[in-house]
Every structure is written in C-alpha cells, then in structure tokens.
Design an enzyme around this catalytic site. Structure first.
Site, short mmCIF file in Angstrom:
data_model
loop_
_atom_site.label_atom_id
_atom_site.label_comp_id
_atom_site.label_asym_id
_atom_site.label_seq_id
_atom_site.Cartn_x
_atom_site.Cartn_y
_atom_site.Cartn_z
N LYS A 182 30.66 11.58 -78.59
CA LYS A 182 29.45 11.04 -77.96
C LYS A 182 28.84 9.95 -78.83
CE LYS A 182 28.81 15.12 -75.13
NZ LYS A 182 30.15 15.70 -75.38
N SER A 213 21.52 18.67 -72.67
CA SER A 213 21.86 17.34 -72.16
C SER A 213 21.57 17.11 -70.70
CB SER A 213 23.35 17.07 -72.42
OG SER A 213 24.16 17.98 -71.69
#
Length: 403
Positions: free
Chosen positions: A247, A188
């Site tokens: 998320k 990420s």
C-alpha cells in the site's frame, strides 16, 4: 454426479444477492499515475483510478523502478525456494532490518502478503501459548479472522473500538491465562482509528499481549512512515506491529515486527512462512528503495493528507453523503448493492472514472459505499471532475443526499 453444478450454484447465489464482482482490466501508465487504460469489449479507454491502495504512487516511483530492475539484473527474477532452502537473499535480510528500524523493534519477518502475515503470525503466536484467549475487534480484516480461526484458540469479539466492552471481556478471563488483543490502527472501509493508547493501557492492566495491523497506515503516518503507532509515540507499547509493502510502499508482501524471540518463534514454527517460496529479489529490491524513500520524504505524507482533506471538503460541499473519516479514506455512502454497482458502472462508462463498489461481505449489508483514495498525484482538476461526475450520477440514480 455433475460437480460443475456446485460451482455454478455458488456463483449464481452471489449474483442473486447483487454482490457478484467484475474485475476491471486495467493497464496503468508508468510515470502517469493515477491514469490507466481500461480494456473492455475489445477497446481501451483512458481512465482515472480513484480507488488504488498504492496510496503514495510508489509503484511508479522511478527510484523504486530502478532498484527493482537492478535487483533483477544482479540476482535474477525468482528467489529459488523457501527461506530455509536457498530463498534467503541478502536483500531479504536488508529489508527485514529496514522494517524493524521503521517500527522501532528488534526484528522483522517477511511474508508473501499482508493476508499471509496476519494468518500465519496470529495463529502461530497464540498456538505457542497454551490456553490462550484472543480478543478481536469486531471489524477486523478477514486475514486476522483467518489467523484467529486457524489458531484453534478461544476467541472473544469486542464491539468495534468499544473499550468498555473490551475491558468487560478481559475481566472475565482468568488472569493466569495468556491473552492477545488483535486490532487494526486504520480501518480502511470507514477511515476511523482504534484508540491504541487505551487498548495498550488495558493490555497492561490485564496482562495481555497486543497485535496491531498497520497495513493502511505504514508509510502514511508518523515522521518516517511508521504508522499511527509512530505518530502517537506508542510503538514500544505494542507487542507485534504488522504491516504491508503493498500500500504505502507500492509493492507486494507483508511482514511482522516485534521482539527477537517472538519473531524467531514465528520464523521457526509458522507453516505459512516455512513452506512457501519467498518474495522474488526484484520485488524485495524495489521494496527496500521504497521504504527508504518514503521514510525520508515526509512531504509525501503531508501532500497525501492535504489531498484527502480537500477532497472530503469538496464532497461535503457538493451535498454528497460523505461518511465521517479521520484518515485518508474518503467513503461515500450509497446503502444499496445494486445502486452502488450501477453508480460505479456509470462513472466508468460515462466519465472514465474508476472506483470499485464496496459491497457485502467487505462491509455490512445496507452500508454499501464508494471508497475513494486520493493520492498526492490527484490534482485539483481531477478532483473537480470527480465531484462533478458524482453529483450527476447521484441525480441520475436519485441516490440519497447528505443529511
């Protein structure tokens, strides 16, 4: 003895290394994502959030909110205990079934966060296999590292996404020893993707299990949001697929999916699962609605990818040092912790743009950056404002441009 001095010295050390973190006091506007109020110094200002992990804005989806409220009204706010002691509601059972179906696995198990799911699952699975060796990507998340450490097993670290190095390490291990390869799909902070097929091929050749963290991919990739493994048609080749509800699904909680026997073994042995109060029913109800909605609405994923691609092009065209990324992550290199913090402070104070600086230990020293995460709800106008502000901040701080 002055015990407080230990704590003060710890914080002072962090400040001296220019990695002290200040939290923004944000109040998001429900139904007006990605806008929020930033409260500081007794005042509140409207800001645009550009660094949220609620990638698809599902935390404010009216359907999800309605399901959350309905669950609270029917079942109450708290779960009342651990899964073993009154904490398993029917909603928990339904959500685990949904997640197992999402990843094409026999079973799923919920945890209170993605961090806990990695820590508990990795440590438990490997402890159940005598003399197990864990092979871990060098860039794995802190939660995976915690699980590896808590396992007490021998570990071997392979260079990030380096298949030649991974194979050399596998060759050195006695074929009779249990082995687990732990890695992520989307990393990420850089936005790159592991060579999943190649890892699975090596696992097959050398008799290893595979454990993949899909937290930054679930909901976002694949025909129904099953992640990179679904997009690449590899779900059946992974032993364990771990994910999050925090998320792409906009809620909170983590989970693992795998065979019925493996999931049952973790359920029956993992302290991080057994001895903690479960996710509250309203969260679980909202998560069920979110998972179902995201699975059915591929246009969300298509819009998300289009927004990310457009912003990358705009950042590159402006001469800003965009880091190469093949995913929805838009990282812009700064390379200095002080300047990185000053850049984000300027963006917030002068342009009402909120981006959190990414400094050590999240990324290696010297690679400090801005990590931008556009959503389907960031408009062209908002992107133009962002890029214009970045250009001005880069000029004001005399930051390095793109090579």
């Amino acid at each position: 003895m002055d015990y407080e001095e230990y704590f003060k010295a710890s914080v002072q050390k962090i400040k001296a290394e220019d990695r002290y973190r200040v939290f923004a006091d944000l109040e998001r506007h429900s139904g007006n994502y990605p806008h929020a109020l930033n409260r500081r110094d007794g005042a509140a200002e409207d800001v645009v959030v550009w660094c949220s992990n609620d990638y698809l804005g599902q935390g404010q989806n009216p359907i999800v909110l309605e399901a959350l409220v309905e669950a609270a009204e029917k079942l109450g706010c708290g779960s009342g205990g651990t899964r073993n002691i009154s904490g398993t509601t029917h909603l928990h059972v339904i959500l685990e079934e949904e997640l197992a179906q999402l990843h094409g696995k026999e079973a799923a198990l919920l945890f209170t966060s993605g961090y806990v799911s990695n820590d508990a699952a990795i440590s438990t699975i490997t402890q159940l296999m005598p003399d197990c060796v864990i092979l871990s990507d060098a860039w794995n998340h802190a939660s995976m590292i915690a699980g590896i450490r808590h396992s007490g097993c021998e570990k071997r670290i392979y260079d990030h996404c380096d298949m030649a190095h991974l194979e050399r390490l596998l060759k050195e291990i006695d074929p009779a020893r249990p082995k687990l390869i732990a890695f992520e799909s989307v990393y990420s902070m850089d936005g790159d993707i592991s060579p999943i097929k190649e890892i699975c091929d090596l696992a097959d050749t050398y008799g290893a299990m595979t454990y993949i963290d899909e937290v930054h991919a679930v909901g976002l990739y694949g025909d129904t949001g099953g992640g990179i493994t679904q997009r690449e048609g590899l779900q059946d080749r992974l032993t364990v697929i771990e994910g999050t509800l925090a998320k792409g699904f906009g809620m909170v909680g983590g989970y693992i999916t795998g065979s019925a026997a493996l999931v049952d073994a973790v359920r029956s042995n993992a302290p991080g699962f057994i001895f903690t109060t479960t996710l509250p029913p309203p969260v679980v109800g909202g998560a069920i609605a979110s998972v179902r909605y995201v699975r059915q609405h591929n246009e969300l994923r298509e819009k998300h990818q289009e927004r990310a691609a457009k912003l990358k092009q705009m950042v590159a065209d402006a001469g800003l040092p965009l880091m190469e990324s093949v995913t929805h992550i838009v990282p812009v290199m700064v390379g200095d912790p002080v300047l990185c913090k000053r850049a984000t402070d300027m963006l917030l104070a002068d342009y009402n743009i909120y981006i959190q600086p990414i400094n050590y230990p999240t990324v290696p020293k010297g690679t400090e950056r801005l990590r931008i995460t556009p959503s389907p709800f960031h408009t062209d106008a908002l992107m133009e404002d962002l890029v214009g502000a970045l250009v001005e901040v880069w000029q004001r701080l005399e930051l390095r441009q793109a090579a």
